[in-house]
Scaffold this motif. Structure first.
Motif, PDB file in Angstrom:
ATOM      1  N   CYS A 202       0.807  -1.223   0.000  1.00  0.00           N
ATOM      2  CA  CYS A 202       0.000   0.000   0.000  1.00  0.00           C
ATOM      3  C   CYS A 202       0.834   1.263   0.000  1.00  0.00           C
ATOM      4  CB  CYS A 202      -0.920   0.012   1.219  1.00  0.00           C
ATOM      5  SG  CYS A 202      -2.081  -1.353   1.324  1.00  0.00           S
ATOM      6  N   ILE A 203       1.729   1.375   0.980  1.00  0.00           N
ATOM      7  CA  ILE A 203       2.431   2.638   1.206  1.00  0.00           C
ATOM      8  C   ILE A 203       3.865   2.366   1.640  1.00  0.00           C
ATOM      9  CG2 ILE A 203       2.579   4.640   2.773  1.00  0.00           C
ATOM     10  CD1 ILE A 203      -0.493   4.646   2.810  1.00  0.00           C
ATOM     11  N   SER A 204       4.789   3.146   1.104  1.00  0.00           N
ATOM     12  CA  SER A 204       6.168   3.159   1.577  1.00  0.00           C
ATOM     13  C   SER A 204       6.606   4.614   1.712  1.00  0.00           C
ATOM     14  CB  SER A 204       7.101   2.402   0.631  1.00  0.00           C
ATOM     15  OG  SER A 204       7.062   2.977  -0.667  1.00  0.00           O
ATOM     16  N   ALA A 205       7.651   4.832   2.479  1.00  0.00           N
ATOM     17  CA  ALA A 205       8.101   6.194   2.784  1.00  0.00           C
ATOM     18  C   ALA A 205       9.043   6.690   1.685  1.00  0.00           C
ATOM     19  CB  ALA A 205       8.787   6.223   4.141  1.00  0.00           C
ATOM     20  N   ILE A 206       8.493   7.485   0.775  1.00  0.00           N
ATOM     21  CA  ILE A 206       9.300   7.955  -0.349  1.00  0.00           C
ATOM     22  C   ILE A 206       9.291   9.480  -0.480  1.00  0.00           C
ATOM     23  CG2 ILE A 206       9.055   5.823  -1.676  1.00  0.00           C
ATOM     24  CD1 ILE A 206       6.823   7.163  -3.261  1.00  0.00           C
ATOM     25  N   THR A 224      -3.943   2.896  10.565  1.00  0.00           N
ATOM     26  CA  THR A 224      -5.358   2.917  10.953  1.00  0.00           C
ATOM     27  C   THR A 224      -6.160   3.202   9.699  1.00  0.00           C
ATOM     28  OG1 THR A 224      -4.979   3.693  13.217  1.00  0.00           O
ATOM     29  CG2 THR A 224      -7.143   4.098  12.283  1.00  0.00           C
ATOM     30  N   ILE A 225      -7.219   2.431   9.481  1.00  0.00           N
ATOM     31  CA  ILE A 225      -8.038   2.603   8.274  1.00  0.00           C
ATOM     32  C   ILE A 225      -9.471   2.893   8.684  1.00  0.00           C
ATOM     33  CG2 ILE A 225      -9.048   1.394   6.281  1.00  0.00           C
ATOM     34  CD1 ILE A 225      -5.480   0.815   7.541  1.00  0.00           C
ATOM     35  N   VAL A 226     -10.056   3.924   8.093  1.00  0.00           N
ATOM     36  CA  VAL A 226     -11.457   4.264   8.324  1.00  0.00           C
ATOM     37  C   VAL A 226     -12.114   4.542   6.975  1.00  0.00           C
ATOM     38  CG1 VAL A 226     -11.111   5.186  10.641  1.00  0.00           C
ATOM     39  CG2 VAL A 226     -10.903   6.706   8.671  1.00  0.00           C
ATOM     40  N   TYR A 232     -11.984   5.456   1.494  1.00  0.00           N
ATOM     41  CA  TYR A 232     -11.133   4.832   2.504  1.00  0.00           C
ATOM     42  C   TYR A 232      -9.963   5.760   2.824  1.00  0.00           C
ATOM     43  CZ  TYR A 232     -13.748   0.658   1.154  1.00  0.00           C
ATOM     44  OH  TYR A 232     -14.746  -0.242   0.880  1.00  0.00           O
ATOM     45  N   TYR A 233      -9.698   5.916   4.125  1.00  0.00           N
ATOM     46  CA  TYR A 233      -8.599   6.753   4.606  1.00  0.00           C
ATOM     47  C   TYR A 233      -7.577   5.868   5.300  1.00  0.00           C
ATOM     48  CZ  TYR A 233     -11.516  10.869   3.752  1.00  0.00           C
ATOM     49  OH  TYR A 233     -12.275  11.845   3.161  1.00  0.00           O
ATOM     50  N   PHE A 234      -6.349   5.925   4.836  1.00  0.00           N
ATOM     51  CA  PHE A 234      -5.247   5.131   5.380  1.00  0.00           C
ATOM     52  C   PHE A 234      -4.331   6.083   6.152  1.00  0.00           C
ATOM     53  CE2 PHE A 234      -2.776   1.099   4.310  1.00  0.00           C
ATOM     54  CZ  PHE A 234      -1.845   1.269   5.327  1.00  0.00           C
ATOM     55  N   ALA A 247       5.947  11.574  12.365  1.00  0.00           N
ATOM     56  CA  ALA A 247       4.750  12.353  12.072  1.00  0.00           C
ATOM     57  C   ALA A 247       3.690  11.484  11.423  1.00  0.00           C
ATOM     58  CB  ALA A 247       5.103  13.531  11.167  1.00  0.00           C
ATOM     59  N   VAL A 248       2.486  12.048  11.295  1.00  0.00           N
ATOM     60  CA  VAL A 248       1.314  11.328  10.790  1.00  0.00           C
ATOM     61  C   VAL A 248       0.821  11.963   9.501  1.00  0.00           C
ATOM     62  CG1 VAL A 248      -1.079  10.671  11.275  1.00  0.00           C
ATOM     63  CG2 VAL A 248       0.624  10.627  13.110  1.00  0.00           C
ATOM     64  N   GLY A 249       0.492  11.112   8.543  1.00  0.00           N
ATOM     65  CA  GLY A 249      -0.145  11.552   7.312  1.00  0.00           C
ATOM     66  C   GLY A 249      -1.219  10.553   6.916  1.00  0.00           C
ATOM     67  N   TYR A 250      -1.837  10.765   5.772  1.00  0.00           N
ATOM     68  CA  TYR A 250      -2.824   9.784   5.314  1.00  0.00           C
ATOM     69  C   TYR A 250      -2.912   9.778   3.795  1.00  0.00           C
ATOM     70  CZ  TYR A 250      -6.437  13.462   4.658  1.00  0.00           C
ATOM     71  OH  TYR A 250      -7.157  14.572   4.250  1.00  0.00           O
ATOM     72  N   ALA A 251      -3.485   8.688   3.301  1.00  0.00           N
ATOM     73  CA  ALA A 251      -3.739   8.520   1.879  1.00  0.00           C
ATOM     74  C   ALA A 251      -5.180   8.055   1.717  1.00  0.00           C
ATOM     75  CB  ALA A 251      -2.771   7.505   1.278  1.00  0.00           C
TER      76      ALA A 251
END
Length: 343
Positions: A202-206, A224-226, A232-234, A247-251
């Motif tokens: 799904c996601i990697s730190a790039i 966390t997924i909602v 859908y928010y990841f 830190a926190v972000g989302y996709a």
């Protein structure tokens, strides 16, 4: 301290003061404590990393990585109002999950608790693998009839189990391969494992904010997924947890397996927002009034990451000014506070 306890404490102090004055007229008032002083001496900071709060039947249950006792399991604290916490109240010496009852003997990290089919479940990390235990109570004991992990080809941590509207269940987790990378897999109906052919990265730190120290092992973790308004928010955290820039972000995606598009305004929670280093790896939850909160950890101080401190902040979905169909997840910095418990 709740209202009744506060009144009782003040009453006892006043009574003792009056009694002492009548018997010892020459005694001064220098030892008399105010009600705020009484409260302060009974409160202690909660130092859980990777925290999660589970709400059930009018009570909030707080779990997390126990850094001062790292190889036993997971304690649990309880509250009726998200303000006054007490514990640990786990069924086994304060622990809701104890290593004697489940898979693993070290590295108990990042629990998640949910209710399913009249049972309470805890997904967790131990020995850098993922396992799931069950209980009849949020206080535990969480146990496994067969002490085993969910099989995987590599080390895997930070589980999050998501139930979609169509009845399918997904396991989101971190796989430790060429960095901490976030994956998803559909779960078997009994939650005993995953459908191997469904695994997707799904996601990697790039992005620059996700790897501020330019390390060769970039970190993306703490999923966390909602689902909100069909989207859908990841939510995830990046950088090493010892980095002040954690830190926190989302996709977002229109499908639980992706592909995921990171929003342009990441990060949404970082050190400048709340004036604390190492903000991240938490869980989004809804309180009894339907309001959203994010519980997470910060560094202990500007100098020392550990033991990490447990904090909470209000969250909400706001309509995007440029796109009425899109909602942005935002945090309210004015609501930020650390969690404490009554000893």
């Amino acid at each position: 301290m709740n209202y009744r306890q506060n009144i009782l404490a003040i009453g006892l102090i006043l009574a003792s003061f009056i009694f002492g004055t009548s018997c010892q007229q020459g005694k001064t008032n220098q030892n008399k404590l105010s009600s705020s002083d009484i409260a302060s001496v009974q409160l202690e900071a909660l130092n859980y990393a990777d925290p999660t709060i589970f709400y059930h039947d009018g009570t909030y249950y707080l779990y997390g990585t126990v850094e001062n006792i790292p190889n036993v399991g997971f304690e649990v604290f309880v509250s009726k109002n998200l303000q006054d916490w007490e514990g640990p109240y786990g069924a086994k010496d304060g622990f809701a999950l104890h290593k004697d009852d489940v898979f693993g003997d070290k590295g108990f990290w990042a629990p998640q608790v949910f209710f399913h089919n009249e049972k309470f479940y805890m997904a967790y990390t131990a020995n850098e693998q993922i396992a799931i235990a069950t209980s009849d109570s949020p206080l535990g004991p969480f146990v496994q009839e067969e002490k085993k992990e969910i099989s995987g080809p590599v080390r895997q941590i930070d589980p999050f189990v998501f139930f979609d509207d169509d009845g399918k269940v997904y396991l989101y987790s971190v796989r430790l391969q060429d960095g901490n990378r976030l994956f998803v897999a559909e779960m078997l109906p009994d939650l005993s494992g995953i459908i191997e052919e469904s695994v997707r990265e799904c996601i990697s730190a790039i992005e620059p904010w996700e790897n501020t120290q330019n390390v060769t092992w970039p970190v993306a973790e703490g999923p966390t997924i909602v689902k909100e308004n069909g989207l859908y928010y990841f939510i995830y955290s990046t950088n090493d947890f010892r980095n002040p820039d954690y830190a926190v972000g989302y996709a977002t995606s229109d499908n639980p397996i992706g592909p995921w598009e990171k929003v342009s305004h990441n990060p949404i929670l970082e050190k400048s927002l709340v004036d604390q280093n190492g903000t991240g790896h938490g869980d989004l939850f809804e309180d009894g009034n339907g309001e959203l909160h994010y519980v997470f950890h910060t560094h202990f101080s500007k100098e020392n990451p550990k033991p990490r401190k447990t904090a909470i902040i209000k969250a909400k979905f706001e309509t995007d000014a440029n796109n009425d169909a899109q909602k942005n997840l935002v945090f309210d910095p004015e609501s930020f506070r650390f969690l404490n418990y009554k000893k």
